[in-house]
Every structure is written in C-alpha cells, then in structure tokens.
Design a protein around this motif. Structure first.
Motif, short mmCIF file in Angstrom:
data_model
loop_
_atom_site.label_atom_id
_atom_site.label_comp_id
_atom_site.label_asym_id
_atom_site.label_seq_id
_atom_site.Cartn_x
_atom_site.Cartn_y
_atom_site.Cartn_z
N GLY A 146 33.85 55.16 35.75
CA GLY A 146 34.89 54.22 36.12
C GLY A 146 34.48 53.36 37.31
O GLY A 146 34.71 52.14 37.32
N GLN A 147 33.89 53.99 38.32
CA GLN A 147 33.42 53.24 39.48
C GLN A 147 32.32 52.26 39.10
O GLN A 147 32.29 51.12 39.58
N ALA A 148 31.41 52.72 38.22
CA ALA A 148 30.32 51.84 37.79
C ALA A 148 30.86 50.65 37.00
O ALA A 148 30.42 49.52 37.18
N ALA A 149 31.86 50.92 36.13
CA ALA A 149 32.45 49.84 35.34
C ALA A 149 33.13 48.81 36.25
O ALA A 149 33.01 47.60 36.04
N LYS A 150 33.83 49.30 37.27
CA LYS A 150 34.49 48.40 38.22
C LYS A 150 33.47 47.58 38.98
O LYS A 150 33.63 46.36 39.17
N ALA A 151 32.37 48.23 39.38
CA ALA A 151 31.32 47.52 40.12
C ALA A 151 30.65 46.46 39.25
O ALA A 151 30.47 45.31 39.67
N PHE A 152 30.30 46.84 38.00
CA PHE A 152 29.65 45.88 37.11
C PHE A 152 30.61 44.75 36.72
O PHE A 152 30.18 43.61 36.52
N GLY A 153 31.91 45.08 36.62
CA GLY A 153 32.89 44.04 36.33
C GLY A 153 32.94 43.00 37.44
O GLY A 153 32.99 41.79 37.17
N PHE A 154 32.91 43.48 38.67
CA PHE A 154 32.90 42.55 39.81
C PHE A 154 31.63 41.71 39.82
O PHE A 154 31.67 40.49 40.03
N LEU A 155 30.49 42.35 39.55
CA LEU A 155 29.23 41.61 39.47
C LEU A 155 29.24 40.59 38.35
O LEU A 155 28.70 39.49 38.49
N LEU A 156 29.89 40.95 37.25
CA LEU A 156 29.97 40.02 36.11
C LEU A 156 30.77 38.77 36.50
O LEU A 156 30.38 37.65 36.14
N VAL A 157 31.86 38.97 37.23
CA VAL A 157 32.66 37.82 37.70
C VAL A 157 31.80 36.91 38.58
O VAL A 157 31.81 35.67 38.43
N LEU A 158 31.04 37.52 39.50
CA LEU A 158 30.17 36.73 40.38
C LEU A 158 29.06 36.04 39.59
O LEU A 158 28.70 34.88 39.87
N ALA A 159 28.52 36.74 38.57
CA ALA A 159 27.47 36.14 37.75
C ALA A 159 28.00 34.95 36.96
O ALA A 159 27.31 33.93 36.82
N VAL A 160 29.21 35.07 36.42
CA VAL A 160 29.83 33.96 35.69
C VAL A 160 30.04 32.76 36.62
O VAL A 160 29.78 31.62 36.26
N ALA A 161 30.52 33.08 37.85
CA ALA A 161 30.71 31.99 38.83
C ALA A 161 29.38 31.33 39.17
O ALA A 161 29.31 30.10 39.33
N ALA A 162 28.32 32.14 39.28
CA ALA A 162 27.00 31.59 39.61
C ALA A 162 26.45 30.74 38.46
O ALA A 162 25.75 29.75 38.69
N ARG A 163 26.80 31.13 37.23
CA ARG A 163 26.25 30.42 36.06
C ARG A 163 27.02 29.14 35.74
O ARG A 163 26.44 28.09 35.48
#
Length: 389
Positions: A175-192
């Motif tokens: 669950g913690q990993a999913a939350k962390a990767f979800g946050f990173l995904l949001v940042l990656a989408v913003a970066a892209r």
C-alpha cells in the motif's frame, strides 16, 4: 554554521591542491570537528544543522533533475540502455549479495545494493572536466550510464522507502509503495505534459523572483513527497526534471548552482558530524572488500561497454575508473537508513566506503593507462569479427 562553512572550505582548498574531490573532504571536516573526535568541538549536536542539511540534500537532487533530459535517452538509444543496464545489474546485484554476506539484515542489504550500485554524478562530472576528457568518445557512454542511473534512482528510492521504514505487513508495504508510485506518476505526468504550463507559471525576468519561485516549489514538493512516503530527495529530483525542460531551465541551472554547492557542503559536513571515527575500525574490512568488489564490477561493466561501442583498452580503462566514485547518493541512503533505525554499522561503513572511493576514483582516472595495459581489447576484437563477417 559559519565555522562549518569555513572549516569545510579550508580543508577542501588544501585537498584541491593535490587533486582530491571536495565531497570526502567536507565529510572529513565534519568528523574532525564533531562531538566524536578528541580536540575542539565545533558542533556538539549534529541535529543543530539538520534543516540546513536536509535543504542541501534536496538541492543536490533538484540539480540532478535539472541536468537530466529525456532527449538524452532518445539520442543514446539502445547502446546507452545496454551499457547503463549492464552497469547497474553488475553493481547493484554485487551490492545486494555483499549485504547478504555481511549478515546485517535484508533491509540493510537493499540499502547496500544502492550504495555499491550507483556512481557519484558530481564526482564523475568533475573528473571528466578536470582531466579534459569531456569531449572524448568514451565520455558519451559514461554520461549515458549516469542518465540511466538517475532513472533507476527515482524508482529505487520509491520502492525502498516503505521497506526500510518498517511496514507492518506485506499488504501495508504494498500500500505504501502504491501510494509512493502514484505520487511519482502524477509528477511524471506533469513533467511530460505540463512543462509548458509550468514554464509559464515560473517564468519571470527578475532573478530574485525566479530563485524564490523555484526554491519554494522544490522544498514544498519535497515536503509533500515525504507525506506520501516518497523520499524528499526524489520529490526534489522530479521538480528538477520538470523545471529543467522549461524555457527558464538554463537560468535556473545557473542560479541554483551556488545554492547547491553551499548547502550541499553543509549536508556532507553534517553527515561527517554523525560519524564516530571509533566505529570505523569495526567496518574496515567490509569497506576494503566492498571497494574491491566495486572495482571488479566496474572493470567488467567497462569491458561490456567497450564491446558495445567498439572501444579499445584506453577508453575502456577510462570508463572503469571514472565511474568508480561513490558520493552523494550513498550518503542519502545512509541518512535514510539512520532515520529508519537500521543497523548502526551502516553509517560508518558508508562513510568509509565513500571516503575510500571518492579519493581513489580521481587518482585512478588520472592513471587509467596503468589499467589499460592489462585489459583485454574486446572492442577491437569485435570490430575484427564484424569486418571478417
């Protein structure tokens, strides 16, 4: 704080006269003037510099993000991915195996996988510049491997954080990993896809306003990242990735450089304060063995890169020795492991390991021709086979 800056500067100036990099000297200054060393104590409580040290860590990773360009992957292509993947596979696997062999624990082995696996971008770049090799053919795969390492760094930190923070169960860790990767995904989408909008929001002709804007953004996102179980450093890296690709990216790189250097020095100094030199003899043999393992893996990875790119012995030796240094990322992991309450031997081990390789790497890179004499010429052999075919 003033004493910390001056002490770090004096020792670094002395070291630069014999060609030593600044990172191990900043650490050494902290060790010599900290509460664990006989003589004058400049800072008796390392926590006094905790916020400044955290800011230094955030700015170091922010700068790495600024320097990273997605286009580098496209232009590097398959060769860069193969060379970088091989380098990581050899060194990270060796680091994990070494950690298990020490018997310090699984979490500690995962930390050591990153410590032994990833080079110091700061020292590698400095070595290339100081030796005048930035334009050499082999410097392109060296920088390509650094790019691949930066990508791995983001994923590795996000996966490692819930493991070493002591999740109660596999479900909790997932669950913690999913939350962390979800946050990173949001940042990656913003970066892209959000670079143009972010560029407009951050753009200003006034340098003062630009500094306040990007500094506020990076510290804010780093803090939010921690709330989502992502290391603050990787949140800062993602902000750098976003801002580096805006129209203001070049100016931001110039403006953040002195901030990175100043607060980065405090980060390394503060890390030195936390190290008790009396603990170093306990890890002397693990440090020396780890350094030998890293040298061996670097040579193997360099031979693989030489085969891919068709390099001779000299460039292969340059790749092996230039990428040898370990620095800022290893110390980030040391800080994370200390905060997570992992084996207390990790701190002294990582300090000793970084000191040995950060000093050895520039010296070895300047004398890489010695290594070239004993390396097999795999690149030329491949060219001969291709020509015969």
């Amino acid at each position: 704080m003033g004493g910390a800056f001056v002490a770090a500067a004096v020792l670094a100036r002395l070291g630069s006269r014999i060609g030593l990099p600044t990172i191990p000297l900043f650490i050494l200054a902290g060790m010599l003037l900290g509460p664990h060393t006989p003589g004058y104590v400049l800072v008796d409580d390392p926590h006094q510099l905790e916020m400044l040290s955290a800011l230094g860590l955030v700015l170091l990773l922010f700068y790495l993000g600024l320097e990273f360009h997605v286009e580098d992957l496209k232009t590097g292509g398959r060769k860069m991915a193969l060379a970088g993947g091989a380098y990581l596979a050899l060194n990270v696997t060796a680091g994990f195996g070494f950690g298990l062999a020490l018997g310090w624990g699984l979490s500690e082995a995962l930390v050591l996988a990153g410590v032994l696996g990833i080079s110091s971008s700061a020292i590698v770049t400095k070595v290339l510049v100081d030796l005048g090799r930035i334009g050499n053919p082999e410097s392109r795969p060296i920088l390509g491997i650094i790019v691949v390492e930066d990508i791995f760094l983001a994923l590795y930190l996000a996966a490692l954080q819930p493991v070493i923070s002591g999740a109660d169960s596999m479900a909790s860790a997932a669950g913690q990993a999913a939350k962390a990767f979800g946050f990173l995904l949001v940042l990656a989408v913003a970066a892209r896809w959000g670079t143009r909008l972010i560029g407009r929001l951050i753009a200003t002709k006034d340098d003062e306003l630009l500094v306040i804007s990007f500094l506020g953004a990076v510290v804010l996102v780093a803090g939010i990242a921690e709330e989502f179980g992502v290391a603050d450093a990787i949140g800062a890296f993602m902000v750098g990735l976003m801002l580096g690709n805006t129209t203001s990216g070049g100016r931001i790189r110039e403006l953040v450089h002195p901030l990175r250097d100043a607060f980065g020095a405090i980060f390394f100094f503060a890390f030195g304060l936390s190290i008790d030199p009396g603990d170093l003899p306990l890890v002397v043999w693990p440090v020396l063995i780890a350094a030998a393992v890293t040298i061996a893996m670097n040579v193997l990875a360099a031979l693989f890169a030489a085969r891919i790119y068709g390099f001779g012995r000299g460039p292969a030796a340059n790749v092996a020795t230039t990428l040898l240094a370990r620095g800022e990322f290893a110390l980030i992991l040391a800080t994370m492991s200390a905060n997570a309450g992992l084996d207390r031997r990790l701190g002294p081990f990582i300090a000793g390991y970084v000191l040995v390789l950060a000093v050895l790497a520039p010296l070895a890179a300047g004398r890489s021709h010695w290594l070239a004499r004993v390396l097999p010429d795999v690149g030329r052999r491949r060219k001969a086979v291709a020509a015969a075919g």
